[in-house]
Design a protein around this motif. Structure first.
Motif, PDB file in Angstrom:
ATOM      1  N   GLN A   1     133.016  20.260  48.676  1.00 41.24           N
ATOM      2  CA  GLN A   1     132.195  19.433  47.819  1.00 41.24           C
ATOM      3  C   GLN A   1     131.644  18.168  48.684  1.00 41.24           C
ATOM      4  OE1 GLN A   1     133.953  18.335  44.216  1.00 41.24           O
ATOM      5  NE2 GLN A   1     132.533  17.136  43.679  1.00 41.24           N
ATOM      6  N   ALA A   2     132.772  17.420  49.287  1.00 39.93           N
ATOM      7  CA  ALA A   2     132.875  16.392  50.043  1.00 39.93           C
ATOM      8  C   ALA A   2     131.491  16.677  51.196  1.00 39.93           C
ATOM      9  CB  ALA A   2     133.898  16.037  50.970  1.00 39.93           C
ATOM     10  N   ILE A   3     131.582  17.618  52.078  1.00 41.54           N
ATOM     11  CA  ILE A   3     130.640  18.194  52.839  1.00 41.54           C
ATOM     12  C   ILE A   3     129.032  18.249  52.422  1.00 41.54           C
ATOM     13  CG2 ILE A   3     130.000  19.970  54.540  1.00 41.54           C
ATOM     14  CD1 ILE A   3     132.889  20.154  55.081  1.00 41.54           C
ATOM     15  N   SER A   4     129.161  18.955  51.153  1.00 44.20           N
ATOM     16  CA  SER A   4     127.770  19.099  50.467  1.00 44.20           C
ATOM     17  C   SER A   4     127.199  17.628  50.280  1.00 44.20           C
ATOM     18  CB  SER A   4     128.201  19.966  49.289  1.00 44.20           C
ATOM     19  OG  SER A   4     127.022  20.013  48.346  1.00 44.20           O
ATOM     20  N   LEU A   5     127.980  16.579  49.487  1.00 44.40           N
ATOM     21  CA  LEU A   5     127.592  15.562  49.322  1.00 44.40           C
ATOM     22  C   LEU A   5     126.976  14.700  50.421  1.00 44.40           C
ATOM     23  CD1 LEU A   5     130.190  14.319  46.787  1.00 44.40           C
ATOM     24  CD2 LEU A   5     127.863  14.631  46.205  1.00 44.40           C
ATOM     25  N   LEU A   6     127.743  14.974  51.619  1.00 48.10           N
ATOM     26  CA  LEU A   6     127.398  14.201  52.909  1.00 48.10           C
ATOM     27  C   LEU A   6     126.053  14.982  53.169  1.00 48.10           C
ATOM     28  CD1 LEU A   6     130.775  13.849  54.716  1.00 48.10           C
ATOM     29  CD2 LEU A   6     129.343  11.918  53.721  1.00 48.10           C
ATOM     30  N   ARG A   7     125.887  16.216  53.315  1.00 49.24           N
ATOM     31  CA  ARG A   7     124.614  16.738  53.779  1.00 49.24           C
ATOM     32  C   ARG A   7     123.646  16.427  53.016  1.00 49.24           C
ATOM     33  NH1 ARG A   7     127.345  22.716  55.170  1.00 49.24           N
ATOM     34  NH2 ARG A   7     127.974  22.302  57.094  1.00 49.24           N
ATOM     35  N   SER A   8     123.870  16.344  51.579  1.00 54.28           N
ATOM     36  CA  SER A   8     122.646  15.989  50.615  1.00 54.28           C
ATOM     37  C   SER A   8     122.234  14.550  50.995  1.00 54.28           C
ATOM     38  CB  SER A   8     123.203  16.147  49.195  1.00 54.28           C
ATOM     39  OG  SER A   8     122.213  15.573  48.385  1.00 54.28           O
ATOM     40  N   GLN A   9     123.139  13.632  51.178  1.00 51.93           N
ATOM     41  CA  GLN A   9     122.966  12.063  51.351  1.00 51.93           C
ATOM     42  C   GLN A   9     121.789  12.300  52.706  1.00 51.93           C
ATOM     43  OE1 GLN A   9     126.005   9.712  51.475  1.00 51.93           O
ATOM     44  NE2 GLN A   9     127.025  10.863  49.745  1.00 51.93           N
ATOM     45  N   LEU A  10     122.538  12.960  53.877  1.00 51.68           N
ATOM     46  CA  LEU A  10     121.535  12.878  54.991  1.00 51.68           C
ATOM     47  C   LEU A  10     120.185  13.498  54.996  1.00 51.68           C
ATOM     48  CD1 LEU A  10     124.701  13.800  57.632  1.00 51.68           C
ATOM     49  CD2 LEU A  10     123.506  11.457  57.224  1.00 51.68           C
ATOM     50  N   LEU A  11     120.129  14.611  54.255  1.00 50.66           N
ATOM     51  CA  LEU A  11     118.731  15.248  53.941  1.00 50.66           C
ATOM     52  C   LEU A  11     117.864  14.166  53.192  1.00 50.66           C
ATOM     53  CD1 LEU A  11     117.184  17.636  54.019  1.00 50.66           C
ATOM     54  CD2 LEU A  11     118.267  18.686  52.078  1.00 50.66           C
ATOM     55  N   GLN A  12     118.531  13.647  52.236  1.00 45.70           N
ATOM     56  CA  GLN A  12     117.621  12.764  51.552  1.00 45.70           C
ATOM     57  C   GLN A  12     116.964  11.429  52.409  1.00 45.70           C
ATOM     58  OE1 GLN A  12     119.659  10.751  48.256  1.00 45.70           O
ATOM     59  NE2 GLN A  12     117.534  10.197  47.154  1.00 45.70           N
ATOM     60  N   GLN A  13     117.771  10.981  53.281  1.00 43.20           N
ATOM     61  CA  GLN A  13     117.654  10.149  54.079  1.00 43.20           C
ATOM     62  C   GLN A  13     116.570  10.549  55.138  1.00 43.20           C
ATOM     63  OE1 GLN A  13     120.760   8.326  56.161  1.00 43.20           O
ATOM     64  NE2 GLN A  13     121.820   7.392  54.536  1.00 43.20           N
ATOM     65  N   GLN A  14     116.357  11.729  55.731  1.00 41.96           N
ATOM     66  CA  GLN A  14     115.715  12.346  56.552  1.00 41.96           C
ATOM     67  C   GLN A  14     114.216  12.421  55.856  1.00 41.96           C
ATOM     68  OE1 GLN A  14     116.461  16.393  57.680  1.00 41.96           O
ATOM     69  NE2 GLN A  14     116.146  15.679  59.964  1.00 41.96           N
ATOM     70  N   GLN A  15     114.284  12.901  54.611  1.00 40.17           N
ATOM     71  CA  GLN A  15     113.001  13.009  53.978  1.00 40.17           C
ATOM     72  C   GLN A  15     112.246  11.867  53.709  1.00 40.17           C
ATOM     73  OE1 GLN A  15     114.450  15.322  50.506  1.00 40.17           O
ATOM     74  NE2 GLN A  15     114.076  17.299  51.276  1.00 40.17           N
ATOM     75  N   GLN A  16     113.092  10.870  53.264  1.00 45.33           N
ATOM     76  CA  GLN A  16     112.611   9.483  52.985  1.00 45.33           C
ATOM     77  C   GLN A  16     111.981   8.905  54.475  1.00 45.33           C
ATOM     78  OE1 GLN A  16     115.908   7.185  51.536  1.00 45.33           O
ATOM     79  NE2 GLN A  16     115.460   7.718  49.344  1.00 45.33           N
ATOM     80  N   GLN A  17     112.487   9.213  55.614  1.00 44.83           N
ATOM     81  CA  GLN A  17     111.956   8.649  56.760  1.00 44.83           C
ATOM     82  C   GLN A  17     110.813   9.339  57.291  1.00 44.83           C
ATOM     83  OE1 GLN A  17     115.394   9.107  59.595  1.00 44.83           O
ATOM     84  NE2 GLN A  17     116.283   7.322  59.000  1.00 44.83           N
ATOM     85  N   GLN A  18     110.450  10.538  56.925  1.00 48.19           N
ATOM     86  CA  GLN A  18     109.333  11.632  57.152  1.00 48.19           C
ATOM     87  C   GLN A  18     108.149  10.715  56.514  1.00 48.19           C
ATOM     88  OE1 GLN A  18     110.514  15.405  56.411  1.00 48.19           O
ATOM     89  NE2 GLN A  18     111.480  15.531  58.431  1.00 48.19           N
ATOM     90  N   GLN A  19     108.587  10.291  55.124  1.00 49.37           N
ATOM     91  CA  GLN A  19     107.584   9.968  54.277  1.00 49.37           C
ATOM     92  C   GLN A  19     106.993   8.664  54.912  1.00 49.37           C
ATOM     93  OE1 GLN A  19     109.253   9.478  50.492  1.00 49.37           O
ATOM     94  NE2 GLN A  19     109.125  11.929  50.104  1.00 49.37           N
ATOM     95  N   LEU A  20     107.661   7.799  55.793  1.00 45.30           N
ATOM     96  CA  LEU A  20     107.293   6.489  56.240  1.00 45.30           C
ATOM     97  C   LEU A  20     106.218   6.563  57.119  1.00 45.30           C
ATOM     98  CD1 LEU A  20     110.476   4.489  56.516  1.00 45.30           C
ATOM     99  CD2 LEU A  20     108.976   4.513  54.801  1.00 45.30           C
TER     100      LEU A  20
END
Length: 95
Positions: A76-95
């Motif tokens: 569960q912890a790994i999944s949360l961390l991956r989700s956060q990193l993926l969300q940040q990556q997607q936000q950076q791509q939108q910039l």
């Protein structure tokens, strides 16, 4: 572990964690790119947690003191961390 909250001063756990994150800012350190709280204390539910609930959602893995940290909770912890990193990556791509 990267770091922990103070072991000599206990209070409202949400406050301790938020204070730790604020102290990093105060020292000019970059905020963690992803973070989770592994704790046996309640961090999301109840009146005491209401004010900072939105800040902690998606960052909490609640353990049980009588069981400890299990393989299931680690996943569960790994999944949360991956989700956060993926969300940040997607936000950076939108910039």
């Amino acid at each position: 572990f990267f770091d922990t909250t103070s072991v000599s001063h206990f209070g409202a756990r949400q406050h301790e964690i938020a204070s730790w994150l604020d102290q990093r800012k105060g020292r000019g350190e970059a905020p963690p790119s992803a973070w989770i709280c592994l704790d046996d204390e309640e961090l999301l539910d109840g009146h005491d947690c209401e004010a900072r609930r939105g800040f902690f959602e998606g960052h909490v893995v609640q353990t049980k003191s009588e069981v400890g940290f299990t393989a299931e909770l680690a996943e569960q912890a790994i999944s949360l961390l991956r989700s956060q990193l993926l969300q940040q990556q997607q936000q950076q791509q939108q910039l």
